[in-house]
Design a protein around this motif. Structure first.
Motif, mmCIF file in Angstrom:
data_model
loop_
_atom_site.group_PDB
_atom_site.id
_atom_site.type_symbol
_atom_site.label_atom_id
_atom_site.label_comp_id
_atom_site.label_asym_id
_atom_site.label_seq_id
_atom_site.Cartn_x
_atom_site.Cartn_y
_atom_site.Cartn_z
ATOM 1 N N CYS A 165 56.996 47.777 28.125
ATOM 2 C CA CYS A 165 57.718 48.577 27.486
ATOM 3 C C CYS A 165 58.465 49.182 28.974
ATOM 4 N N GLN A 166 58.327 48.471 29.688
ATOM 5 C CA GLN A 166 59.040 48.726 31.287
ATOM 6 C C GLN A 166 60.339 49.217 30.985
ATOM 7 N N TRP A 167 60.784 50.166 31.579
ATOM 8 C CA TRP A 167 62.233 50.720 31.528
ATOM 9 C C TRP A 167 62.633 51.268 33.015
ATOM 10 N N GLY A 168 63.218 50.374 33.564
ATOM 11 C CA GLY A 168 63.540 50.775 34.978
ATOM 12 C C GLY A 168 62.247 50.951 35.864
ATOM 13 N N GLY A 169 62.202 52.027 36.551
ATOM 14 C CA GLY A 169 60.814 52.229 37.325
ATOM 15 C C GLY A 169 59.690 52.764 36.356
ATOM 16 N N LYS A 226 78.052 72.083 26.337
ATOM 17 C CA LYS A 226 77.918 73.239 25.878
ATOM 18 C C LYS A 226 77.257 74.146 26.994
ATOM 19 N N GLY A 227 76.630 73.366 28.229
ATOM 20 C CA GLY A 227 76.166 74.250 29.268
ATOM 21 C C GLY A 227 74.688 74.211 29.443
ATOM 22 N N VAL A 228 73.982 73.363 28.521
ATOM 23 C CA VAL A 228 72.662 73.136 28.831
ATOM 24 C C VAL A 228 72.278 72.128 29.689
ATOM 25 N N ARG A 229 71.343 72.754 30.872
ATOM 26 C CA ARG A 229 71.059 71.933 32.013
ATOM 27 C C ARG A 229 70.373 70.544 31.614
ATOM 28 N N GLU A 230 70.493 69.798 32.383
ATOM 29 C CA GLU A 230 69.908 68.399 32.249
ATOM 30 C C GLU A 230 68.245 68.499 32.439
ATOM 31 N N GLU A 231 67.949 69.595 33.295
ATOM 32 C CA GLU A 231 66.423 69.625 33.500
ATOM 33 C C GLU A 231 65.660 70.462 32.432
ATOM 34 N N ARG A 232 66.714 71.031 31.444
ATOM 35 C CA ARG A 232 66.153 71.508 30.440
ATOM 36 C C ARG A 232 66.121 70.816 29.002
ATOM 37 N N MET A 233 66.812 69.417 29.311
ATOM 38 C CA MET A 233 66.675 68.662 28.119
ATOM 39 C C MET A 233 65.568 67.640 28.306
ATOM 40 N N PHE A 234 65.041 67.376 26.978
ATOM 41 C CA PHE A 234 63.842 66.420 26.941
ATOM 42 C C PHE A 234 64.226 65.264 25.766
ATOM 43 N N ILE A 235 63.878 64.058 26.269
ATOM 44 C CA ILE A 235 64.125 63.093 25.130
ATOM 45 C C ILE A 235 62.871 62.308 24.874
ATOM 46 N N SER A 236 62.792 61.672 23.645
ATOM 47 C CA SER A 236 61.595 60.682 23.455
ATOM 48 C C SER A 236 62.155 59.232 23.284
ATOM 49 N N MET A 237 61.886 58.332 24.169
ATOM 50 C CA MET A 237 62.206 57.095 24.003
ATOM 51 C C MET A 237 61.383 56.008 23.250
ATOM 52 N N GLU A 238 61.758 55.149 22.795
ATOM 53 C CA GLU A 238 61.195 54.127 22.000
ATOM 54 C C GLU A 238 61.255 52.925 22.611
ATOM 55 N N ARG A 239 60.287 52.374 22.767
ATOM 56 C CA ARG A 239 60.276 50.985 23.506
ATOM 57 C C ARG A 239 59.128 49.817 22.748
ATOM 58 N N ASN A 240 59.175 48.802 23.222
ATOM 59 C CA ASN A 240 58.155 47.850 22.356
ATOM 60 C C ASN A 240 56.811 47.921 23.148
#
Lengths: 298, 159
Positions: A270-274, A245-259
Motif C-alpha cells: 500500500c505504499q503511496w509516495g513516502g 470556499k476558503g477551507v484551509r488544507e490543514e483543516r481538510m482530512f481524507i481517507s485513502m484506499e489502497r491495496n
C-alpha cells in the motif's frame, strides 16, 4: 499561519491512533475469531456485518480505522469500521461486494465466524475540530468509514459549531444508511443534504454532484474542519471546491484506499509516495499529502 | 415603479449579480418580473422558444428529460442562488430540457428579448452579464462531466 500552527490538527502525530489493545498488539498478524451476530442487507450489493468476539474481549477503535477481515479459505481484505466507537462490544463493518473475498463474505450467514486483525491505521481527528464547524462529505460507500466519526461528533455535540453532512450517491436506490440519514436530518442541531447523480420518478431531493452541495455553503469556511471520504476522483473535486470556499488544507482530512495486505507497514503493498497507507493512513491531513494526491503513478 | 425598485433589490441580493452597480441592476430589472410556480408546474418545456432567464430566489427546480421507458429523468436540480434558462441568451433560443418546479418556486424572470436588445445597445453590459453566464455554464459542464464519470459505480477486483 500562527493560528494554523496552534490548531490541534497541526500535529500529524495526533492522527495516529493509540496502539491496539493488548490482545491485538501481541501479534497483529494473528486474526481473532468473531461470530456474525447479524447480517443486514443495506443495498443490492452492500451489507453490514455485526460481529461479536468469540473470546469475549471487545474491540476498542477510533473513527476511521480499519480491520483486516479474513474469510477462512478465501482471503483477507481491509474494511473500515462503520460502527459506534462508544460501543466496543459489537464490531460493525459495512462492505460492498465487489470481488472474490467480499462476495464470499456476502454469502456468509449469521452464526458463522470470520477472522479479524486490527484495528489499524490513523483516525479521523474529531478532537482537532473542537470549536470548528464540522463538514462531513461522503460519496457512495464512503459514508461507512465516516459513520463512526458522525457518532463521535454527535456524542460530543456541544464541542462543535455547525455540523453538516453532505452525501452523494449514484441514484436514490443507492443511498446508504437511509434510516440514520433521516434521523440525523430530523435533529435540530445538524444539517444533512443528500444528492444523487441521476434520478427518475418520485425523487424530490437534490440531483447533481456532491461538489454543488459544498458550494451551497452553510458553514464558516475559515473555521471549518472537513472530513472527506469517497472515490478518489470525487475527493479531488471536493477538495478543490472546499479550497475555493476558503477551507484551509490543514483543516481538510481524507481517507485513502489502497491495496493493503499486512496492515502493519511491512509488506509495502500500500505504499503511496513516502507513506504506507495502512500505517500512516488511511486518514491523512490533506496538506501533508497534497503534493502527491494528484500524481497518478503513485 | 415600486415593483422595479423591488426587483433591483432582489437582483442585488442574488449571487449571480454580486458586484453589479445600481445603474446596471436598474437596467436589468427593467426586463424583469416576479413569478411563482407551484410544485409540479413546468417552468418551460424542451424545444420551446427560450424567452426568459429565471433568477431563482426560493425553491427547487429540476432540469429533466423525458426518456422512453423511464418517464422523466432528472439531470440536475437548481436552488435559490442559481440561474435557470441560459438557452434564452444563446442561439437558437430554444430550451434544451424541461424545467419542473419540485417545490414552491419563486423567481425573477428576465425577458430575454429585452435583455438581448440591451446587450446589443451596450456591449459592455452584454459582456458583464454573459461573462457570468459563461462561468455558470462552465460549472454546469464540469458537473455534467463528473456525473458522466459515474464515480460511485462498483469497481471489480480481488477484494
Amino acid at each position: 499561519m500562527a493560528e494554523a500552527s496552534t490548531h490541534p490538527a497541526a500535529n500529524p502525530a495526533a492522527l495516529r491512533a493509540p496502539e491496539p489493545p493488548a490482545r491485538g498488539a501481541a501479534d497483529p498478524m494473528r486474526p481473532r475469531r468473531f461470530r456474525i451476530a447479524r447480517l443486514r442487507r443495506e443495498l443490492a450489493d452492500t451489507f453490514t456485518l455485526e460481529l461479536e468476539p468469540l473470546d469475549g474481549a471487545g474491540m476498542h477503535f477510533k473513527p476511521g480505522q480499519f480491520n483486516m477481515l479474513y474469510v477462512f479459505g478465501v482471503g483477507e481484505v481491509p474494511i473500515s469500521i462503520s460502527g459506534d466507537p462508544a460501543d466496543p462490544s459489537v464490531l460493525v463493518h459495512t462492505t460492498r461486494a465487489v470481488g472474490t473475498v467480499t462476495n464470499a463474505m456476502n454469502r456468509l450467514k449469521a452464526g458463522q465466524s470470520i477472522g479479524i486483525r486490527g484495528p489499524f491505521g490513523t483516525h479521523w481527528p474529531a478532537e482537532a475540530a473542537h470549536g470548528d464547524d464540522v463538514l462531513i462529505v461522503a460519496g457512495g460507500i464512503g459514508l461507512a468509514p465516516l459513520r463512526p466519526l458522525i457518532h463521535t461528533v454527535l456524542a460530543e455535540r456541544d464541542r462543535f459549531g455547525k455540523v453538516l453532512i453532505l452525501y452523494g450517491a449514484r441514484t436514490p436506490e443507492d443511498i446508504l444508511f437511509t434510516r440514520e440519514l433521516k434521523a440525523w436530518r430530523g435533529r435540530f442541531d445538524m444539517s444533512v443534504h443528500v444528492t444523487v447523480d441521476r434520478a427518475t420518478g418520485a425523487w424530490n431531493g437534490h440531483v447533481g454532484v456532491v461538489t454543488r452541495l459544498i458550494k451551497m455553503g452553510g458553514f464558516d469556511p475559515g473555521n471549518t474542519s472537513a472530513f472527506v471520504c469517497g472515490p478518489e476522483a470525487m475527493m479531488r473535486f471536493c477538495l478543490t471546491a472546499l479550497a475555493e470556499k476558503g477551507v484551509r488544507e490543514e483543516r481538510m482530512f481524507i481517507s485513502m484506499e489502497r491495496n493493503m495486505k499486512c496492515a502493519v507497514g511491512v509488506c509495502g503493498h500500500c505504499q503511496w509516495g513516502g507513506h504506507f497507507v495502512c500505517r500512516d493512513g488511511p486518514v491523512f491531513r490533506f496538506d501533508k499529502v497534497a503534493d502527491i494526491f494528484r500524481v497518478w503513478e503513485l | 415603479m415600486v415593483q422595479v425598485e423591488g426587483l433591483e433589490t432582489l437582483l442585488e441580493n442574488h449571487p449571480f449579480f454580486e458586484g453589479f452597480d445600481a445603474d446596471t441592476l436598474a437596467l436589468l430589472a427593467g426586463c424583469g418580473v416576479n413569478e411563482r410556480f407551484g410544485p409540479g408546474d413546468y417552468v418551460f418545456h424542451e424545444g420551446s422558444d427560450a424567452d426568459k432567464v429565471y433568477i431563482v430566489r426560493h425553491g427547487t427546480v429540476s432540469i429533466e428529460a423525458k426518456v422512453p421507458g423511464l418517464d422523466r429523468v432528472s439531470l440536475q436540480t437548481l436552488q435559490e442562488d442559481d440561474v435557470l434558462g441560459w438557452s434564452s441568451l444563446v442561439t437558437p433560443y430554444r430550451y434544451t430540457f424541461d424545467a419542473r418546479a419540485v417545490s414552491l418556486l419563486r423567481v425573477v424572470s428576465l425577458d430575454a428579448a429585452c435583455l438581448r436588445k440591451k446587450f446589443e445597445a451596450d456591449h459592455e453590459l452584454g459582456y458583464l452579464v454573459l461573462n457570468r453566464v459563461v462561468a455558470m455554464m462552465a460549472e454546469r459542464l464540469q458537473a455534467a462531466r463528473l456525473q458522466m464519470l459515474d464515480l460511485y459505480q462498483p469497481k471489480g477486483g480481488q477484494m
